[in-house]
Design a protein around this motif. Sequence first.
Motif, short mmCIF file in Angstrom:
data_model
loop_
_atom_site.label_atom_id
_atom_site.label_comp_id
_atom_site.label_asym_id
_atom_site.label_seq_id
_atom_site.Cartn_x
_atom_site.Cartn_y
_atom_site.Cartn_z
N ARG A 135 4.03 9.99 -6.86
CA ARG A 135 3.96 9.55 -5.54
C ARG A 135 5.12 9.63 -4.84
O ARG A 135 6.40 9.70 -5.38
N GLU A 144 6.90 -2.55 -3.20
CA GLU A 144 6.18 -1.17 -3.77
C GLU A 144 6.88 -0.53 -4.91
O GLU A 144 6.19 0.15 -5.65
N GLY A 269 -3.18 -0.20 -4.11
CA GLY A 269 -3.06 -0.08 -2.64
C GLY A 269 -2.60 1.29 -2.24
O GLY A 269 -3.29 2.35 -2.83
N TYR A 270 -2.15 1.47 -1.15
CA TYR A 270 -1.97 2.70 -0.39
C TYR A 270 -0.69 3.45 -1.08
O TYR A 270 0.52 2.95 -1.40
N ASN A 271 -0.70 4.79 -1.54
CA ASN A 271 0.36 5.65 -1.94
C ASN A 271 0.48 6.82 -0.93
O ASN A 271 -0.65 7.15 -0.60
N TYR A 272 1.54 7.44 -1.20
CA TYR A 272 1.55 8.99 -0.22
C TYR A 272 2.02 9.77 -1.60
O TYR A 272 2.84 9.60 -2.20
N LYS A 277 -1.66 10.20 2.80
CA LYS A 277 -1.89 8.94 2.43
C LYS A 277 -3.16 8.85 1.61
O LYS A 277 -4.28 9.30 1.90
N GLU A 278 -3.10 8.04 0.40
CA GLU A 278 -4.15 7.86 -0.50
C GLU A 278 -4.45 6.18 -0.75
O GLU A 278 -3.28 5.83 -0.77
N PHE A 279 -5.57 5.95 -0.94
CA PHE A 279 -5.63 4.58 -1.07
C PHE A 279 -6.30 4.38 -2.67
O PHE A 279 -7.36 5.03 -3.05
N ARG A 280 -5.84 3.23 -3.74
CA ARG A 280 -6.33 3.10 -4.76
C ARG A 280 -6.69 1.76 -4.86
O ARG A 280 -5.87 0.83 -4.31
#
Length: 320
Positions: A135, A144, A269-272, A277-280
């Motif tokens: 990420r 984070e 949660g959100y990662n880039y 932007k992606e959400f896990r």
Amino acid sequence: MDIYIYAMIPVAALIVDAIYGDPRSNWHPVVLIGKVISFWEKYLYPKSRISNYKVISLGFIEVLLVFLTVGVITGVLLFLAKLGGTILYFIVGTIIVYFTITPRSLTRDGMEIYHLLRHDDILTARQRLSWIVGRDTDKLKEDEIARGTIETIAENTTDGIISPLFYFIFLGPLGAMLYRAGNTMDSMLGYKNERYLYFGRVAARFDDVLNYIPARITYILFIIAAFLLRLDWKNAISIGWRDAPKHPSPNGGYAEATVAGAMHVRLGGYNYYQGEKEFRAYMGEPDEIITAKHIKCCIELMYVATILFVVIESIILLVW
């Protein structure tokens, strides 16, 4: 082969790893496996447009040839060592297994970030995290950074420790090295991008199969480790069972969710990734804000789980 000597190989490998760690070298077996993967890919990857089915078939051949190459080389080394006697086989077998496990490496990476965060060196901590995750890390806050570190340590407890030791039970040092070959193929080919969506599909699926049982063993080991460390083992059971299926990997959640439950934190949660932007899905509840101390706690869970499995494995080998 003296069964007592054979059963002590995982113990000896763990001791060697604790002393020396995972060496960074171009001659490291995993690096060499990577070169084998690249060698066969150079000849098998289609140079012109063909059907997706044929690309998948070529990826399947890649997997077979890599396993064959690594298996033959490792098998010959072990055969020659066995000819030299029990002690030589023990030494060679120990070295092979040592190269397939990474507890000291995970500890080193995690503790470096732990100390950086404790000294409020966020910039260096972001850079150090970028070495072990895919990420984007350049804008991450302390919680984070800690979350990314914990997720990596937890998931790699399966991939980097329990799985190779699990396959040692059935095929000895050869099993551990073959697992490492499969896992390395997933790391190099298992991407859902234009190049590897079809060519790397078999490698990715095979890695899922290889880790299926070890991931669930890791779930149990983390629960026991949480109990021994006086963490919330009951919450580890419930959160691990509830949230593991939410993970994008069929296996990764069994480590991450269980650790999250034991420490009463929320992972995911959100990662880039390259700016996207992606959400896990979330795993665990945010009862505590994630800080550097949770990295250290996760490392303790990892080491206790590792020692537990090595002891159990050695007992199984002795009575089998």
